[in-house]
Design a protein around this motif. Structure first.
Motif, PDB file in Angstrom:
ATOM      1  N   ALA A  64      -7.508  14.839  45.028  1.00 54.02           N
ATOM      2  CA  ALA A  64      -7.291  15.565  46.288  1.00 54.02           C
ATOM      3  C   ALA A  64      -8.226  16.764  46.402  1.00 54.02           C
ATOM      4  O   ALA A  64      -8.365  17.352  47.469  1.00 54.02           O
ATOM      5  CB  ALA A  64      -5.845  16.043  46.364  1.00 54.02           C
ATOM      6  N   PHE A  65      -8.870  17.113  45.279  1.00 57.19           N
ATOM      7  CA  PHE A  65      -9.768  18.263  45.174  1.00 57.19           C
ATOM      8  C   PHE A  65      -9.103  19.550  45.658  1.00 57.19           C
ATOM      9  O   PHE A  65      -9.611  20.264  46.506  1.00 57.19           O
ATOM     10  CB  PHE A  65     -11.076  18.025  45.943  1.00 57.19           C
ATOM     11  CG  PHE A  65     -12.217  18.794  45.331  1.00 57.19           C
ATOM     12  CD1 PHE A  65     -12.825  18.330  44.168  1.00 57.19           C
ATOM     13  CD2 PHE A  65     -12.657  19.985  45.861  1.00 57.19           C
ATOM     14  CE1 PHE A  65     -13.849  19.044  43.573  1.00 57.19           C
ATOM     15  CE2 PHE A  65     -13.691  20.702  45.282  1.00 57.19           C
ATOM     16  CZ  PHE A  65     -14.288  20.221  44.141  1.00 57.19           C
ATOM     17  N   ARG A  66      -7.919  19.796  45.104  1.00 60.17           N
ATOM     18  CA  ARG A  66      -7.260  21.063  45.415  1.00 60.17           C
ATOM     19  C   ARG A  66      -6.324  21.436  44.268  1.00 60.17           C
ATOM     20  O   ARG A  66      -5.853  20.568  43.535  1.00 60.17           O
ATOM     21  CB  ARG A  66      -6.472  20.963  46.718  1.00 60.17           C
ATOM     22  CG  ARG A  66      -5.341  19.968  46.667  1.00 60.17           C
ATOM     23  CD  ARG A  66      -4.635  19.901  48.011  1.00 60.17           C
ATOM     24  NE  ARG A  66      -3.553  18.923  47.966  1.00 60.17           N
ATOM     25  CZ  ARG A  66      -2.313  19.214  47.580  1.00 60.17           C
ATOM     26  NH1 ARG A  66      -2.005  20.435  47.230  1.00 60.17           N
ATOM     27  NH2 ARG A  66      -1.397  18.298  47.544  1.00 60.17           N
ATOM     28  N   ALA A  67      -6.094  22.726  44.157  1.00 56.19           N
ATOM     29  CA  ALA A  67      -5.193  23.215  43.117  1.00 56.19           C
ATOM     30  C   ALA A  67      -3.756  22.965  43.524  1.00 56.19           C
ATOM     31  O   ALA A  67      -3.439  22.861  44.706  1.00 56.19           O
ATOM     32  CB  ALA A  67      -5.435  24.705  42.893  1.00 56.19           C
ATOM     33  N   TYR A  68      -2.871  22.840  42.545  1.00 59.86           N
ATOM     34  CA  TYR A  68      -1.457  22.622  42.840  1.00 59.86           C
ATOM     35  C   TYR A  68      -0.612  23.221  41.722  1.00 59.86           C
ATOM     36  O   TYR A  68      -1.099  23.497  40.630  1.00 59.86           O
ATOM     37  CB  TYR A  68      -1.156  21.129  42.999  1.00 59.86           C
ATOM     38  CG  TYR A  68      -1.297  20.321  41.723  1.00 59.86           C
ATOM     39  CD1 TYR A  68      -2.553  19.893  41.303  1.00 59.86           C
ATOM     40  CD2 TYR A  68      -0.188  20.011  40.943  1.00 59.86           C
ATOM     41  CE1 TYR A  68      -2.690  19.170  40.138  1.00 59.86           C
ATOM     42  CE2 TYR A  68      -0.320  19.277  39.774  1.00 59.86           C
ATOM     43  CZ  TYR A  68      -1.576  18.860  39.369  1.00 59.86           C
ATOM     44  OH  TYR A  68      -1.713  18.137  38.213  1.00 59.86           O
ATOM     45  N   GLY A  69       0.663  23.406  42.018  1.00 60.47           N
ATOM     46  CA  GLY A  69       1.594  23.891  41.008  1.00 60.47           C
ATOM     47  C   GLY A  69       1.561  25.399  40.848  1.00 60.47           C
ATOM     48  O   GLY A  69       0.873  26.100  41.586  1.00 60.47           O
ATOM     49  N   PRO A  70       2.297  25.881  39.860  1.00 58.02           N
ATOM     50  CA  PRO A  70       2.418  27.330  39.661  1.00 58.02           C
ATOM     51  C   PRO A  70       1.217  27.901  38.908  1.00 58.02           C
ATOM     52  O   PRO A  70       0.413  27.149  38.341  1.00 58.02           O
ATOM     53  CB  PRO A  70       3.688  27.447  38.798  1.00 58.02           C
ATOM     54  CG  PRO A  70       3.727  26.164  38.014  1.00 58.02           C
ATOM     55  CD  PRO A  70       3.123  25.109  38.910  1.00 58.02           C
ATOM     56  N   TYR A  71       1.118  29.226  38.935  1.00 55.84           N
ATOM     57  CA  TYR A  71       0.111  29.927  38.145  1.00 55.84           C
ATOM     58  C   TYR A  71       0.708  30.271  36.782  1.00 55.84           C
ATOM     59  O   TYR A  71       1.817  30.786  36.710  1.00 55.84           O
ATOM     60  CB  TYR A  71      -0.305  31.225  38.839  1.00 55.84           C
ATOM     61  CG  TYR A  71      -1.116  31.033  40.087  1.00 55.84           C
ATOM     62  CD1 TYR A  71      -2.500  30.924  40.020  1.00 55.84           C
ATOM     63  CD2 TYR A  71      -0.505  31.001  41.330  1.00 55.84           C
ATOM     64  CE1 TYR A  71      -3.249  30.770  41.168  1.00 55.84           C
ATOM     65  CE2 TYR A  71      -1.253  30.845  42.487  1.00 55.84           C
ATOM     66  CZ  TYR A  71      -2.617  30.736  42.403  1.00 55.84           C
ATOM     67  OH  TYR A  71      -3.359  30.593  43.540  1.00 55.84           O
ATOM     68  N   ARG A  72      -0.002  29.954  35.705  1.00 50.47           N
ATOM     69  CA  ARG A  72       0.465  30.302  34.357  1.00 50.47           C
ATOM     70  C   ARG A  72      -0.730  30.744  33.511  1.00 50.47           C
ATOM     71  O   ARG A  72      -1.819  30.191  33.635  1.00 50.47           O
ATOM     72  CB  ARG A  72       1.120  29.094  33.684  1.00 50.47           C
ATOM     73  CG  ARG A  72       2.435  28.651  34.293  1.00 50.47           C
ATOM     74  CD  ARG A  72       3.579  29.575  33.927  1.00 50.47           C
ATOM     75  NE  ARG A  72       4.835  29.064  34.422  1.00 50.47           N
ATOM     76  CZ  ARG A  72       5.306  29.310  35.650  1.00 50.47           C
ATOM     77  NH1 ARG A  72       4.610  30.040  36.490  1.00 50.47           N
ATOM     78  NH2 ARG A  72       6.469  28.828  36.017  1.00 50.47           N
ATOM     79  N   TYR A  73      -0.491  31.688  32.639  1.00 49.21           N
ATOM     80  CA  TYR A  73      -1.561  32.102  31.727  1.00 49.21           C
ATOM     81  C   TYR A  73      -1.717  31.107  30.577  1.00 49.21           C
ATOM     82  O   TYR A  73      -2.764  30.997  29.968  1.00 49.21           O
ATOM     83  CB  TYR A  73      -1.276  33.499  31.170  1.00 49.21           C
ATOM     84  CG  TYR A  73      -1.519  34.580  32.187  1.00 49.21           C
ATOM     85  CD1 TYR A  73      -2.821  35.000  32.473  1.00 49.21           C
ATOM     86  CD2 TYR A  73      -0.469  35.162  32.877  1.00 49.21           C
ATOM     87  CE1 TYR A  73      -3.057  35.973  33.417  1.00 49.21           C
ATOM     88  CE2 TYR A  73      -0.694  36.143  33.822  1.00 49.21           C
ATOM     89  CZ  TYR A  73      -1.994  36.549  34.094  1.00 49.21           C
ATOM     90  OH  TYR A  73      -2.225  37.499  35.032  1.00 49.21           O
ATOM     91  N   ASP A  74      -0.618  30.384  30.288  1.00 48.97           N
ATOM     92  CA  ASP A  74      -0.627  29.452  29.167  1.00 48.97           C
ATOM     93  C   ASP A  74      -0.783  28.022  29.687  1.00 48.97           C
ATOM     94  O   ASP A  74       0.060  27.534  30.438  1.00 48.97           O
ATOM     95  CB  ASP A  74       0.695  29.603  28.404  1.00 48.97           C
ATOM     96  CG  ASP A  74       0.677  28.819  27.093  1.00 48.97           C
ATOM     97  OD1 ASP A  74      -0.272  28.032  26.887  1.00 48.97           O
ATOM     98  OD2 ASP A  74       1.606  29.012  26.302  1.00 48.97           O
TER      99      ASP A  74
END
Ligand SMILES: [Zn+2]
Length: 94
Positions: A64-74
Motif C-alpha cells: 500500500a506504500f504507507r505507514a500503519y499501526g502505532p508508533y513505538r521505539y521498540d
C-alpha cells in the motif's frame, strides 16, 4: 506611550500560549511530531520507518506504500502488535 499599547504587548503572547498550549504539551511530551520519517527499512521480515527527529518506529506496508499501526521505539513491540492484529483477523469469521 499609552497604557493600552503596553497591555496589548503583553496580551498578544499570552493569547498564543493559551491557544497553542494543548499542542505545545504534546510536543513537549513526545519531543517531536514524527513528521520526518526515514525511507522504509527492512528488518526481521518487517518493513518500518524511523522518525528522523526522535528515532521512533512505525510499521510500513510496502504494497500500500504507507505507514500503519502505532508508533513505538521498540521494533519488537511493533512486531508483537502486528502479530496480535493478524491473529485477531484470523479468528474473526469471514
Ligand atoms: Zn519523532
Amino acid at each position: 506611550m499609552s497604557e493600552d499599547k503596553k497591555k496589548s504587548r503583553w496580551l498578544w503572547p499570552l493569547g498564543i500560549t493559551a491557544t497553542g498550549l494543548t499542542g505545545a504539551v504534546v510536543v513537549l511530551l513526545r519531543g517531536c511530531w514524527h513528521n520526518k520519517m526515514s525511507w522504509p527499512v527492512s528488518a526481521q521480515g518487517y518493513t518500518y520507518q524511523v522518525c528522523l527527529g526522535c528515532g521512533i518506529k512505525r510499521l510500513f506496508d510496502e504494497k500500500a506504500f504507507r505507514a500503519y499501526g502505532p508508533y513505538r521505539y521498540d521494533l519488537n513491540r511493533l512486531i508483537a502488535w502486528d502479530r496480535g492484529r493478524q491473529q485477531e483477523s484470523y479468528q474473526r469469521p469471514a
